[in-house]
Design a protein around this motif. Structure first.
Motif, PDB file in Angstrom:
ATOM      1  N   ASP A   1     -30.405  -3.572 -50.394  1.00 44.53           N
ATOM      2  CA  ASP A   1     -29.984  -4.473 -51.462  1.00 44.53           C
ATOM      3  C   ASP A   1     -28.694  -5.142 -51.007  1.00 44.53           C
ATOM      4  OD1 ASP A   1     -29.027  -5.737 -53.730  1.00 44.53           O
ATOM      5  OD2 ASP A   1     -29.456  -4.074 -55.086  1.00 44.53           O
ATOM      6  N   VAL A   2     -28.738  -6.445 -50.750  1.00 38.89           N
ATOM      7  CA  VAL A   2     -27.577  -7.141 -50.186  1.00 38.89           C
ATOM      8  C   VAL A   2     -26.400  -7.198 -51.145  1.00 38.89           C
ATOM      9  CG1 VAL A   2     -29.032  -8.548 -48.686  1.00 38.89           C
ATOM     10  CG2 VAL A   2     -28.356  -9.456 -50.935  1.00 38.89           C
ATOM     11  N   THR A   3     -26.607  -6.861 -52.406  1.00 41.73           N
ATOM     12  CA  THR A   3     -25.529  -6.939 -53.391  1.00 41.73           C
ATOM     13  C   THR A   3     -24.697  -5.662 -53.469  1.00 41.73           C
ATOM     14  OG1 THR A   3     -26.826  -6.122 -55.279  1.00 41.73           O
ATOM     15  CG2 THR A   3     -26.977  -8.474 -54.779  1.00 41.73           C
ATOM     16  N   THR A   4     -25.094  -4.609 -52.767  1.00 43.43           N
ATOM     17  CA  THR A   4     -24.391  -3.335 -52.863  1.00 43.43           C
ATOM     18  C   THR A   4     -23.360  -3.171 -51.743  1.00 43.43           C
ATOM     19  OG1 THR A   4     -26.072  -2.189 -51.545  1.00 43.43           O
ATOM     20  CG2 THR A   4     -26.393  -2.256 -53.945  1.00 43.43           C
ATOM     21  N   GLN A   5     -22.390  -2.294 -51.988  1.00 40.61           N
ATOM     22  CA  GLN A   5     -21.305  -2.093 -51.039  1.00 40.61           C
ATOM     23  C   GLN A   5     -21.777  -1.483 -49.721  1.00 40.61           C
ATOM     24  OE1 GLN A   5     -18.116  -3.126 -51.290  1.00 40.61           O
ATOM     25  NE2 GLN A   5     -18.657  -4.121 -53.221  1.00 40.61           N
ATOM     26  N   ASP A   6     -22.898  -0.747 -49.754  1.00 41.34           N
ATOM     27  CA  ASP A   6     -23.385  -0.116 -48.526  1.00 41.34           C
ATOM     28  C   ASP A   6     -24.386  -0.984 -47.769  1.00 41.34           C
ATOM     29  OD1 ASP A   6     -25.547   0.045 -50.222  1.00 41.34           O
ATOM     30  OD2 ASP A   6     -25.936   2.169 -49.892  1.00 41.34           O
ATOM     31  N   ALA A   7     -24.506  -2.247 -48.172  1.00 37.66           N
ATOM     32  CA  ALA A   7     -25.494  -3.134 -47.549  1.00 37.66           C
ATOM     33  C   ALA A   7     -25.238  -3.309 -46.055  1.00 37.66           C
ATOM     34  CB  ALA A   7     -25.498  -4.496 -48.243  1.00 37.66           C
ATOM     35  N   VAL A   8     -23.980  -3.448 -45.666  1.00 42.22           N
ATOM     36  CA  VAL A   8     -23.663  -3.658 -44.249  1.00 42.22           C
ATOM     37  C   VAL A   8     -23.997  -2.410 -43.435  1.00 42.22           C
ATOM     38  CG1 VAL A   8     -21.786  -4.021 -42.599  1.00 42.22           C
ATOM     39  CG2 VAL A   8     -21.925  -5.428 -44.663  1.00 42.22           C
ATOM     40  N   GLU A   9     -23.693  -1.251 -43.980  1.00 40.49           N
ATOM     41  CA  GLU A   9     -24.023  -0.005 -43.291  1.00 40.49           C
ATOM     42  C   GLU A   9     -25.524   0.115 -43.083  1.00 40.49           C
ATOM     43  OE1 GLU A   9     -23.663   4.852 -43.974  1.00 40.49           O
ATOM     44  OE2 GLU A   9     -22.640   3.457 -45.327  1.00 40.49           O
ATOM     45  N   LYS A  10     -26.293  -0.194 -44.118  1.00 36.39           N
ATOM     46  CA  LYS A  10     -27.755  -0.117 -44.005  1.00 36.39           C
ATOM     47  C   LYS A  10     -28.291  -1.186 -43.059  1.00 36.39           C
ATOM     48  CE  LYS A  10     -28.730   2.098 -48.416  1.00 36.39           C
ATOM     49  NZ  LYS A  10     -29.426   2.022 -49.731  1.00 36.39           N
ATOM     50  N   PHE A  11     -27.656  -2.336 -43.053  1.00 36.92           N
ATOM     51  CA  PHE A  11     -28.048  -3.406 -42.136  1.00 36.92           C
ATOM     52  C   PHE A  11     -27.844  -2.967 -40.689  1.00 36.92           C
ATOM     53  CE2 PHE A  11     -26.537  -7.361 -39.880  1.00 36.92           C
ATOM     54  CZ  PHE A  11     -27.780  -7.934 -39.720  1.00 36.92           C
ATOM     55  N   ASN A  12     -26.704  -2.381 -40.399  1.00 38.67           N
ATOM     56  CA  ASN A  12     -26.440  -1.912 -39.037  1.00 38.67           C
ATOM     57  C   ASN A  12     -27.386  -0.781 -38.645  1.00 38.67           C
ATOM     58  OD1 ASN A  12     -24.334  -3.715 -38.411  1.00 38.67           O
ATOM     59  ND2 ASN A  12     -22.847  -2.448 -39.497  1.00 38.67           N
ATOM     60  N   ASP A  13     -27.721   0.087 -39.593  1.00 35.48           N
ATOM     61  CA  ASP A  13     -28.693   1.150 -39.317  1.00 35.48           C
ATOM     62  C   ASP A  13     -30.062   0.557 -38.979  1.00 35.48           C
ATOM     63  OD1 ASP A  13     -26.780   3.078 -39.797  1.00 35.48           O
ATOM     64  OD2 ASP A  13     -27.443   3.507 -41.838  1.00 35.48           O
TER      65      ASP A  13
ATOM     66  N   GLY B   1     -23.910 -11.423 -51.267  1.00 35.27           N
ATOM     67  CA  GLY B   1     -24.825 -10.742 -50.359  1.00 35.27           C
ATOM     68  C   GLY B   1     -25.017 -11.504 -49.060  1.00 35.27           C
ATOM     69  N   PHE B   2     -25.170 -12.790 -49.180  1.00 37.19           N
ATOM     70  CA  PHE B   2     -25.306 -13.669 -48.007  1.00 37.19           C
ATOM     71  C   PHE B   2     -24.114 -13.504 -47.062  1.00 37.19           C
ATOM     72  CE2 PHE B   2     -24.005 -17.729 -46.134  1.00 37.19           C
ATOM     73  CZ  PHE B   2     -25.134 -18.117 -45.430  1.00 37.19           C
ATOM     74  N   THR B   3     -22.921 -13.546 -47.620  1.00 33.36           N
ATOM     75  CA  THR B   3     -21.716 -13.446 -46.794  1.00 33.36           C
ATOM     76  C   THR B   3     -21.612 -12.089 -46.119  1.00 33.36           C
ATOM     77  OG1 THR B   3     -20.602 -14.966 -48.326  1.00 33.36           O
ATOM     78  CG2 THR B   3     -19.214 -13.755 -46.785  1.00 33.36           C
ATOM     79  N   ARG B   4     -21.932 -11.030 -46.855  1.00 34.81           N
ATOM     80  CA  ARG B   4     -21.907  -9.684 -46.260  1.00 34.81           C
ATOM     81  C   ARG B   4     -22.763  -9.616 -44.997  1.00 34.81           C
ATOM     82  NH1 ARG B   4     -22.313  -7.666 -51.724  1.00 34.81           N
ATOM     83  NH2 ARG B   4     -20.469  -6.461 -52.279  1.00 34.81           N
ATOM     84  N   ILE B   5     -24.003 -10.088 -45.122  1.00 40.33           N
ATOM     85  CA  ILE B   5     -24.946  -9.928 -44.016  1.00 40.33           C
ATOM     86  C   ILE B   5     -24.644 -10.883 -42.864  1.00 40.33           C
ATOM     87  CG2 ILE B   5     -27.365 -10.040 -43.353  1.00 40.33           C
ATOM     88  CD1 ILE B   5     -26.573  -7.634 -45.131  1.00 40.33           C
ATOM     89  N   ILE B   6     -24.312 -12.119 -43.171  1.00 36.63           N
ATOM     90  CA  ILE B   6     -23.979 -13.073 -42.108  1.00 36.63           C
ATOM     91  C   ILE B   6     -22.754 -12.596 -41.333  1.00 36.63           C
ATOM     92  CG2 ILE B   6     -23.317 -15.440 -41.558  1.00 36.63           C
ATOM     93  CD1 ILE B   6     -26.247 -15.084 -42.483  1.00 36.63           C
TER      94      ILE B   6
ATOM     95  N   ARG C   1     -25.065 -24.935 -51.307  1.00 36.06           N
ATOM     96  CA  ARG C   1     -24.029 -25.712 -50.624  1.00 36.06           C
ATOM     97  C   ARG C   1     -23.061 -24.777 -49.910  1.00 36.06           C
ATOM     98  NH1 ARG C   1     -23.679 -31.034 -49.018  1.00 36.06           N
ATOM     99  NH2 ARG C   1     -21.494 -31.600 -48.726  1.00 36.06           N
ATOM    100  N   TYR C   2     -22.713 -23.694 -50.602  1.00 39.54           N
ATOM    101  CA  TYR C   2     -21.834 -22.686 -49.998  1.00 39.54           C
ATOM    102  C   TYR C   2     -22.456 -22.145 -48.721  1.00 39.54           C
ATOM    103  CZ  TYR C   2     -19.620 -18.147 -49.239  1.00 39.54           C
ATOM    104  OH  TYR C   2     -18.983 -17.072 -48.672  1.00 39.54           O
ATOM    105  N   GLN C   3     -23.734 -21.783 -48.775  1.00 43.30           N
ATOM    106  CA  GLN C   3     -24.395 -21.223 -47.602  1.00 43.30           C
ATOM    107  C   GLN C   3     -24.379 -22.190 -46.429  1.00 43.30           C
ATOM    108  OE1 GLN C   3     -28.317 -20.054 -48.895  1.00 43.30           O
ATOM    109  NE2 GLN C   3     -27.605 -18.131 -49.783  1.00 43.30           N
TER     110      GLN C   3
END
Length: 245
Positions: A55-67, A106-111, A152-154
Motif C-alpha cells: 500500500d503506497v500510502t503507508t509508512q512502510d511502503a518503501v521498506e516493502k518496495f525494497n524487499d 504514495g507516488f513520491t515515496r516510491i519514485i 500535474r504534480y506527477q
C-alpha cells in the motif's frame, strides 16, 4: 534477464503491462493492495512473476518496495501504475483525500525510493523510472480539480527527477506516460467518454514507450492531438470551456 517492478498491477494498465513483460521473458515483480488479484496475474507466469501486498500510502511502503526489489533479484525498470481519481465538482474532501494519498504522497515515496536504488546501483547498468500520469495534468480541470492537480504534480516531479539525475550523474532515464481515457475502474462504467481506449489497446503502447525509453509518451495519437490543442488554449479562454468526466 531484464527485471521490472510494477506498482499497481492488480488491475487496469499495470496488470496488462506486467503480463506483457512476463510474456517477453522478463522477471516481473508486482505489487498492490488486492493480493488475490495479484496472485491471479502471478499464476499466469509463476516462474517469472513474484507478487506482494504493498500500500503506497503507508509508512512502510518503501521498506516493502525494497524487499520486493530484492525478491525479484534487482530492478532495471520501475513502472508506477497506481492511481486514484474522481470527478469532484462538489469538492468533497472524502474524494480528494485518497487522491492526494496515492497520487502525491504514495507516488513520491516510491519514485524517491526507486531513484535512490538506482543511485546506489548505477554500476550495474542504466535504470529507468516510468510512471502513468495523465493528460489531465495539462490543464486544470474544473470538474476534477484535485485529480488534475495531482497529475500535474506527477509530471513536474518526474521532470525534476530527470534533471536531478543529470545533475548528480545518476544513470537513470525517466519516462512520463500520459494516457487519455482508458476503460478501467477509474472511469464510471455508466458514463460514455470521448476517445475511450481499451486496456488491451493502450497497454502495448505503454510497453513500447518503456522499451524505447521515451521521455514523454502520450497514449494515443488522438490524445496527443487533444493535448496539443489544450496547450494552445490561453487561460482566459480555458475558464469558459465545459469539460465533463
Amino acid at each position: 534477464m531484464k527485471r521490472i517492478v510494477v506498482i499497481g498491477a492488480s488491475s487496469g494498465i499495470g496488470r496488462r503491462v506486467a503480463l506483457e513483460f512476463a510474456k517477453m521473458g522478463w522477471k516481473v515483480a508486482i505489487a498492490g493492495r488486492r493480493i488475490e488479484k495479484l496472485n491471479e496475474v502471478k499464476d499466469q507466469y509463476p516462474d517469472r512473476i513474484v507478487a506482494r501486498f504493498l500500500d503506497v500510502t503507508t509508512q512502510d511502503a518503501v521498506e516493502k518496495f525494497n524487499d520486493l526489489i530484492e525478491l525479484n533479484g534487482g530492478m532495471d525498470v520501475l513502472l508506477f501504475a497506481s492511481g486514484v481519481g474522481f470527478a469532484n465538482p462538489l469538492l468533497e474532501w472524502g474524494k480528494d483525500e485518497p487522491i492526494l494519498a496515492v497520487n502525491v504522497h504514495g507516488f513520491t515515496r516510491i519514485i524517491n525510493a526507486a531513484y535512490l536504488y538506482f543511485k546506489k546501483t548505477e554500476n550495474v547498468g542504466r535504470g529507468q523510472i516510468a510512471a502513468i500520469t495523465s493528460i489531465a495534468g495539462t490543464k486544470g480541470l474544473g470538474v476534477a480539480p484535485t485529480y488534475s492537480a495531482s497529475k500535474r504534480y506527477q509530471r513536474t516531479y518526474l521532470q525534476a527527477i530527470d534533471q536531478l539525475a543529470h545533475m548528480q550523474r545518476v544513470a537513470v532515464s525517466v519516462t512520463d506516460i500520459r494516457p487519455g481515457f482508458v476503460r478501467t475502474a477509474l472511469l464510471d462504467a455508466d458514463k460514455s467518454y470521448p476517445l475511450t481506449m481499451a486496456v488491451d489497446y493502450a497497454a502495448p503502447l505503454v510497453v513500447k514507450a518503456i522499451l524505447r525509453k521515451a521521455r514523454i509518451a502520450t497514449i494515443d495519437w488522438r490524445w496527443s492531438l487533444v493535448d496539443g490543442i489544450w496547450h494552445l488554449i490561453p487561460g482566459c479562454l480555458w475558464r469558459y470551456l465545459k469539460i465533463s468526466l
